[in-house]
Design a protein around this motif. Structure first.
Motif, PDB file in Angstrom:
ATOM      1  N   PRO A 183      37.269  48.622  25.754  1.00  0.00           N
ATOM      2  CA  PRO A 183      36.837  47.342  26.335  1.00  0.00           C
ATOM      3  C   PRO A 183      37.884  46.278  26.060  1.00  0.00           C
ATOM      4  O   PRO A 183      38.518  46.277  25.007  1.00  0.00           O
ATOM      5  CB  PRO A 183      35.516  47.040  25.614  1.00  0.00           C
ATOM      6  N   PHE A 184      38.054  45.361  27.009  1.00  0.00           N
ATOM      7  CA  PHE A 184      39.101  44.356  26.840  1.00  0.00           C
ATOM      8  C   PHE A 184      38.566  42.925  26.889  1.00  0.00           C
ATOM      9  O   PHE A 184      38.903  42.107  26.036  1.00  0.00           O
ATOM     10  CB  PHE A 184      40.185  44.520  27.899  1.00  0.00           C
ATOM     11  N   ALA A 185      37.757  42.596  27.884  1.00  0.00           N
ATOM     12  CA  ALA A 185      37.307  41.204  28.032  1.00  0.00           C
ATOM     13  C   ALA A 185      35.843  41.156  28.453  1.00  0.00           C
ATOM     14  O   ALA A 185      35.376  41.991  29.230  1.00  0.00           O
ATOM     15  CB  ALA A 185      38.174  40.463  29.046  1.00  0.00           C
ATOM     16  N   HIS A 186      35.165  40.153  27.927  1.00  0.00           N
ATOM     17  CA  HIS A 186      33.767  39.876  28.277  1.00  0.00           C
ATOM     18  C   HIS A 186      33.671  38.381  28.542  1.00  0.00           C
ATOM     19  O   HIS A 186      33.776  37.572  27.626  1.00  0.00           O
ATOM     20  CB  HIS A 186      32.847  40.291  27.129  1.00  0.00           C
ATOM     21  N   TYR A 187      33.468  38.015  29.809  1.00  0.00           N
ATOM     22  CA  TYR A 187      33.384  36.608  30.198  1.00  0.00           C
ATOM     23  C   TYR A 187      32.005  36.328  30.799  1.00  0.00           C
ATOM     24  O   TYR A 187      31.563  37.014  31.717  1.00  0.00           O
ATOM     25  CB  TYR A 187      34.467  36.252  31.231  1.00  0.00           C
ATOM     26  N   ASP A 188      31.352  35.287  30.274  1.00  0.00           N
ATOM     27  CA  ASP A 188      30.074  34.827  30.832  1.00  0.00           C
ATOM     28  C   ASP A 188      30.317  33.598  31.696  1.00  0.00           C
ATOM     29  O   ASP A 188      31.051  32.684  31.288  1.00  0.00           O
ATOM     30  CB  ASP A 188      29.093  34.470  29.713  1.00  0.00           C
ATOM     31  N   ILE A 189      29.698  33.571  32.883  1.00  0.00           N
ATOM     32  CA  ILE A 189      29.808  32.421  33.777  1.00  0.00           C
ATOM     33  C   ILE A 189      28.379  31.961  34.093  1.00  0.00           C
ATOM     34  O   ILE A 189      27.794  32.342  35.118  1.00  0.00           O
ATOM     35  CB  ILE A 189      30.582  32.768  35.067  1.00  0.00           C
ATOM     36  N   PRO A 190      27.781  31.145  33.234  1.00  0.00           N
ATOM     37  CA  PRO A 190      26.364  30.794  33.401  1.00  0.00           C
ATOM     38  C   PRO A 190      26.030  30.086  34.708  1.00  0.00           C
ATOM     39  O   PRO A 190      24.964  30.314  35.273  1.00  0.00           O
ATOM     40  CB  PRO A 190      26.097  29.876  32.189  1.00  0.00           C
ATOM     41  N   VAL A 191      26.933  29.234  35.209  1.00  0.00           N
ATOM     42  CA  VAL A 191      26.588  28.428  36.372  1.00  0.00           C
ATOM     43  C   VAL A 191      26.348  29.282  37.619  1.00  0.00           C
ATOM     44  O   VAL A 191      25.604  28.885  38.525  1.00  0.00           O
ATOM     45  CB  VAL A 191      27.687  27.364  36.639  1.00  0.00           C
ATOM     46  N   ILE A 192      26.966  30.474  37.691  1.00  0.00           N
ATOM     47  CA  ILE A 192      26.726  31.362  38.831  1.00  0.00           C
ATOM     48  C   ILE A 192      25.945  32.610  38.418  1.00  0.00           C
ATOM     49  O   ILE A 192      25.756  33.515  39.229  1.00  0.00           O
ATOM     50  CB  ILE A 192      28.049  31.764  39.522  1.00  0.00           C
ATOM     51  N   GLY A 193      25.530  32.679  37.173  1.00  0.00           N
ATOM     52  CA  GLY A 193      24.697  33.802  36.723  1.00  0.00           C
ATOM     53  C   GLY A 193      25.413  35.136  36.753  1.00  0.00           C
ATOM     54  O   GLY A 193      24.847  36.135  37.208  1.00  0.00           O
ATOM     55  N   ILE A 198      35.437  43.737  31.498  1.00  0.00           N
ATOM     56  CA  ILE A 198      36.693  44.317  31.954  1.00  0.00           C
ATOM     57  C   ILE A 198      37.196  45.304  30.900  1.00  0.00           C
ATOM     58  O   ILE A 198      37.235  44.985  29.702  1.00  0.00           O
ATOM     59  CB  ILE A 198      37.747  43.229  32.210  1.00  0.00           C
ATOM     60  N   PHE A 199      37.601  46.496  31.359  1.00  0.00           N
ATOM     61  CA  PHE A 199      38.099  47.552  30.471  1.00  0.00           C
ATOM     62  C   PHE A 199      39.590  47.791  30.701  1.00  0.00           C
ATOM     63  O   PHE A 199      40.081  47.657  31.829  1.00  0.00           O
ATOM     64  CB  PHE A 199      37.356  48.868  30.727  1.00  0.00           C
ATOM     65  N   ARG A 200      40.278  48.186  29.634  1.00  0.00           N
ATOM     66  CA  ARG A 200      41.622  48.734  29.793  1.00  0.00           C
ATOM     67  C   ARG A 200      41.499  50.194  30.226  1.00  0.00           C
ATOM     68  O   ARG A 200      40.639  50.926  29.739  1.00  0.00           O
ATOM     69  CB  ARG A 200      42.400  48.655  28.486  1.00  0.00           C
ATOM     70  N   ALA A 201      42.365  50.608  31.148  1.00  0.00           N
ATOM     71  CA  ALA A 201      42.286  51.971  31.670  1.00  0.00           C
ATOM     72  C   ALA A 201      43.677  52.488  31.997  1.00  0.00           C
ATOM     73  O   ALA A 201      44.652  51.716  32.082  1.00  0.00           O
ATOM     74  CB  ALA A 201      41.392  52.016  32.910  1.00  0.00           C
ATOM     75  N   ALA A 202      43.755  53.800  32.204  1.00  0.00           N
ATOM     76  CA  ALA A 202      45.020  54.461  32.565  1.00  0.00           C
ATOM     77  C   ALA A 202      44.741  55.476  33.659  1.00  0.00           C
ATOM     78  O   ALA A 202      43.610  55.977  33.798  1.00  0.00           O
ATOM     79  CB  ALA A 202      45.642  55.136  31.344  1.00  0.00           C
ATOM     80  N   PHE A 203      45.774  55.789  34.448  1.00  0.00           N
ATOM     81  CA  PHE A 203      45.620  56.784  35.509  1.00  0.00           C
ATOM     82  C   PHE A 203      45.362  58.164  34.895  1.00  0.00           C
ATOM     83  O   PHE A 203      45.927  58.516  33.856  1.00  0.00           O
ATOM     84  CB  PHE A 203      46.873  56.834  36.386  1.00  0.00           C
ATOM     85  N   GLN A 204      44.532  58.926  35.574  1.00  0.00           N
ATOM     86  CA  GLN A 204      44.262  60.290  35.125  1.00  0.00           C
ATOM     87  C   GLN A 204      45.473  61.202  35.351  1.00  0.00           C
ATOM     88  O   GLN A 204      45.736  62.107  34.563  1.00  0.00           O
ATOM     89  CB  GLN A 204      43.039  60.849  35.864  1.00  0.00           C
ATOM     90  N   ASP A 205      46.199  60.981  36.448  1.00  0.00           N
ATOM     91  CA  ASP A 205      47.338  61.856  36.773  1.00  0.00           C
ATOM     92  C   ASP A 205      48.661  61.114  36.526  1.00  0.00           C
ATOM     93  O   ASP A 205      48.698  59.878  36.487  1.00  0.00           O
ATOM     94  CB  ASP A 205      47.273  62.317  38.233  1.00  0.00           C
ATOM     95  N   LYS A 252      49.811  44.130  20.288  1.00  0.00           N
ATOM     96  CA  LYS A 252      48.537  44.118  19.547  1.00  0.00           C
ATOM     97  C   LYS A 252      47.398  43.877  20.530  1.00  0.00           C
ATOM     98  O   LYS A 252      47.353  42.841  21.202  1.00  0.00           O
ATOM     99  CB  LYS A 252      48.548  43.019  18.475  1.00  0.00           C
ATOM    100  N   TRP A 253      46.495  44.843  20.580  1.00  0.00           N
ATOM    101  CA  TRP A 253      45.396  44.740  21.534  1.00  0.00           C
ATOM    102  C   TRP A 253      44.187  44.056  20.899  1.00  0.00           C
ATOM    103  O   TRP A 253      43.911  44.222  19.711  1.00  0.00           O
ATOM    104  CB  TRP A 253      45.000  46.114  22.054  1.00  0.00           C
ATOM    105  N   HIS A 254      43.493  43.298  21.730  1.00  0.00           N
ATOM    106  CA  HIS A 254      42.319  42.550  21.278  1.00  0.00           C
ATOM    107  C   HIS A 254      41.172  42.762  22.256  1.00  0.00           C
ATOM    108  O   HIS A 254      41.370  43.221  23.386  1.00  0.00           O
ATOM    109  CB  HIS A 254      42.619  41.047  21.178  1.00  0.00           C
ATOM    110  N   HIS A 255      40.000  42.407  21.779  1.00  0.00           N
ATOM    111  CA  HIS A 255      38.846  42.274  22.680  1.00  0.00           C
ATOM    112  C   HIS A 255      38.525  40.794  22.767  1.00  0.00           C
ATOM    113  O   HIS A 255      38.358  40.113  21.743  1.00  0.00           O
ATOM    114  CB  HIS A 255      37.637  43.051  22.169  1.00  0.00           C
ATOM    115  N   HIS A 256      38.441  40.272  24.008  1.00  0.00           N
ATOM    116  CA  HIS A 256      38.253  38.843  24.243  1.00  0.00           C
ATOM    117  C   HIS A 256      36.835  38.573  24.740  1.00  0.00           C
ATOM    118  O   HIS A 256      36.334  39.267  25.627  1.00  0.00           O
ATOM    119  CB  HIS A 256      39.265  38.336  25.276  1.00  0.00           C
ATOM    120  N   HIS A 257      36.222  37.558  24.158  1.00  0.00           N
ATOM    121  CA  HIS A 257      34.901  37.123  24.616  1.00  0.00           C
ATOM    122  C   HIS A 257      34.920  35.612  24.753  1.00  0.00           C
ATOM    123  O   HIS A 257      35.399  34.896  23.865  1.00  0.00           O
ATOM    124  CB  HIS A 257      33.814  37.539  23.625  1.00  0.00           C
TER     125      HIS A 257
END
Length: 291
Positions: A183-193, A198-205, A252-257
């Motif tokens: 997991p990379f980022a978690h953003y809340d946007i209350p005004v639009i509910g 967002i996850f970090r990912a890599a290609f399978q092939d 350096k990887w982080h998880h952002h909220h």
């Protein structure tokens, strides 16, 4: 002789009278000492006699005064939201906004059957797919923000996890099979509910194959210098991309909220109409961990 007898009798009577007076005086002194003594039998009170004992009418006993508790102040009603439905999906009856008993939020309440409809925030899931220092972006073919660039992302479906939904959206919008790294980022946007995961990912092939799906006009791998920042579709995507490239450069990887406060009625990615608050950054120990 008679005179002597009378004198003797008078003297005797005077002696008897003096003895009685002395005894009465002694009794009075004893009574005074007892009444002035501070010793009082336990349970007895040296109180004045009640008023009615002196010929006065007894007074009615006053009941104890009880202090009334203050009434709680009624809480202010929350702002009334926009009504999202006019008819009940249970019985078809008319729906109105109301605050049900025991609740503190406006709800869509059927006026016929009483059914309450709850509207909750939507969850958007997506991937940042990185390969060789570049990330996979899609140019949208549909509104909102048709023609703008974004990450492959969309609404989470029922019966799937957030990671599964992110991989599915990447496959649908960019025709790319990916594996989730972390997991990379978690953003809340209350005004639009909405909530973005967002996850970090890599290609399978190894070929890192991708192509536009039905909802995309084109797909492209871009470096930070190649990203058209003014043409990014959504504020959440722009923030996630900037944070990703910063972590990629630092190694350096982080998880952002964080919470994205948007001005009501603003466009999806106008830089002057939103701000980031409550930003929490968690450093990840294992940068190559896989879910």
């Amino acid at each position: 002789m008679n005179s002597c007898v009378r004198l003797f009798q008078a003297s005797a009577l005077a002696s008897i009278a003096g003895s009685k007076l002395s005894a009465n005086a002694s009794r009075s002194s004893c009574l005074l000492r007892m009444s002035g003594s501070p010793r009082v039998k336990r349970g007895m009170h040296a109180a004045a006699a009640p008023a009615h004992a002196k010929g006065q009418a007894p007074q009615a006993q006053q009941p104890p005064q009880r202090q009334q508790s203050a009434q709680p102040q009624q809480a202010e009603l929350p702002p009334k939201p926009k009504q999202l439905a006019k008819f009940c999906r249970v019985c078809g009856g008319p729906v109105q906004l109301a605050i049900p008993e025991g609740d503190d939020h406006w709800r869509h309440v059927c006026q016929a059957c009483g059914a309450v409809e709850f509207y909750n925030p939507k969850m958007v899931v997506g991937c940042i797919v990185e390969h060789g220092g570049r990330v996979l972006l899609c140019r949208r073919a549909i509104d909102p923000c048709a023609g703008k660039w974004t990450l492959p992302a969309g609404y989470l479906e029922l019966s799937e996890s957030t990671a599964e939904g992110a991989a599915r959206e990447t496959r649908e919008e960019a025709c790319a099979d990916v594996r989730i790294i972390a997991p990379f980022a978690h953003y809340d946007i209350p005004v639009i509910g909405q909530t973005y995961l967002i996850f970090r990912a890599a290609f399978q092939d190894a070929e890192a194959a991708h192509s536009p799906g039905p909802e995309s006009l084109e797909t492209c791998m871009m470096s930070p210098a190649e990203v058209p920042w003014d043409e990014i579709a959504f504020s959440s995507i722009s923030l996630a991309l900037r944070a990703f490239f910063e972590d990629l450069e630092s190694g350096k990887w982080h998880h952002h909220h964080a919470v994205i406060d948007k001005r009501p009625g603003s466009s999806p990615n106008d830089p002057g109409t939103f701000q980031l608050r409550d930003h929490i950054t968690l450093t990840l120990a294992d940068t190559d961990s896989r879910l």
